[in-house]
Design an enzyme around this catalytic site. Structure first.
Site, PDB file in Angstrom:
ATOM      1  CE  LYS A  90     -48.168  42.581  64.804  1.00 46.85           C
ATOM      2  NZ  LYS A  90     -48.935  43.753  64.361  1.00 46.85           N
TER       3      LYS A  90
HETATM    4  O1  G3P Z   1     -48.915  47.765  66.616  1.00 44.00           O
HETATM    5  C1  G3P Z   1     -50.172  47.662  67.193  1.00 44.00           C
HETATM    6  C2  G3P Z   1     -51.043  48.751  66.729  1.00 44.00           C
HETATM    7  O2  G3P Z   1     -51.388  48.612  65.390  1.00 44.00           O
HETATM    8  C3  G3P Z   1     -52.221  49.008  67.584  1.00 44.00           C
HETATM    9  O3  G3P Z   1     -52.280  50.349  67.719  1.00 44.00           O
HETATM   10  O4  G3P Z   1     -53.286  52.493  68.223  1.00 44.00           O
HETATM   11  O5  G3P Z   1     -54.704  50.612  67.357  1.00 44.00           O
HETATM   12  O6  G3P Z   1     -53.821  50.562  69.662  1.00 44.00           O
HETATM   13  P1  G3P Z   1     -53.598  51.036  68.273  1.00 44.00           P
END
Ligand code: G3P
Length: 222
Positions: free
Chosen positions: A83
């Protein structure tokens, strides 16, 4: 739509994998930092638990460092996808890593142009962050739709991985649009299955069955 779990928790991953519908896992430094234990060991165990793409993120911010870390991550297990963040350095690293045949998931995508550049650099997956755009009053799902539309015009070997999905309706919308993959926390994944009418209906079926069995038993003993 393929379903990925967005977690580094082995407990959650094992529980999800047991249902037979988890196709991959995405991790990031925040998620790995929440777990106790060696991140490499955790990633290897995730790879042994789910036989699909498992994203491991680089933390270097220069292309050279990203490539070094990416080669290391990719060398750990065949399932690991590197990634890289969608920056200029990330783009350079993606070009190099994809040229070596390593799969890259370009993350932190917030615009259609970033996704276009990521695909051109050879990314195998692009991760638009839906919830984080919603957080700033920008419709995150429109980004997913824009990227899908752009990719339809070309033959990039790149899947749209809708990320930062915060609730089941995000998953429904991503699937309706034809996103190739949706990655979500375990709590959202669990919410995809749960329905109170299913529980109520099942209880009624079982209660009726028990009642009928008792009545049949009573008749037989008369
Ligand atoms: O896959 C991306 C994720 O980990 C981010 O999620 O909820 O932190 O915006 P969030």
């Amino acid at each position: 739509m393929k379903i990925f779990l967005d977690t580094a928790s082995l407990t959650e991953i094992r529980e999800g994998a047991a249902l037979g519908v988890v196709d991959g896992v995405t991790t990031n430094p925040t998620l790995l930092a929440k777990e106790s234990g060696d991140p490499e060991e955790i990633l290897l165990e995730i790879c042994r638990t789910v036989d699909g793409p498992i994203s491991a993120e680089v933390v270097a911010t220069d292309a050279e460092g990203m490539v070094r870390e990416g080669r290391h991550w990719a060398g750990l297990h065949k399932n690991i996808v590197v990634k890289c963040p969608c920056t200029a350095e990330g783009l350079k690293a993606t070009k190099i890593l994809s040229g070596e045949g390593r799969r890259v998931n370009m993350t932190l995508i917030f615009s259609p142009t970033q996704a276009l550049l990521a695909a051109k650099a050879g990314a195998r997956f692009v991760s638009p962050f839906v919830g984080r755009l919603d957080d700033i009053s920008t419709p995150g799902m429109e980004l997913v739709a824009d990227i899908l539309q752009i990719f339809e015009n070309y033959d990039f070997d790149c899947e749209v991985l809708a990320a930062s999905l915060r609730h089941p309706m995000h998953v429904v919308e991503a699937a309706k649009m034809g996103a190739h993959i949706g990655t979500m926390p375990y709590s959202v994944f669990a919410g995809l299955l749960k329905h109170p009418l299913t529980d109520i209906g099942l209880k009624r079926f079982l209660d009726d069955w028990e009642k009928a069995k008792k009545e049949m038993g009573a008749k037989a003993s008369r």
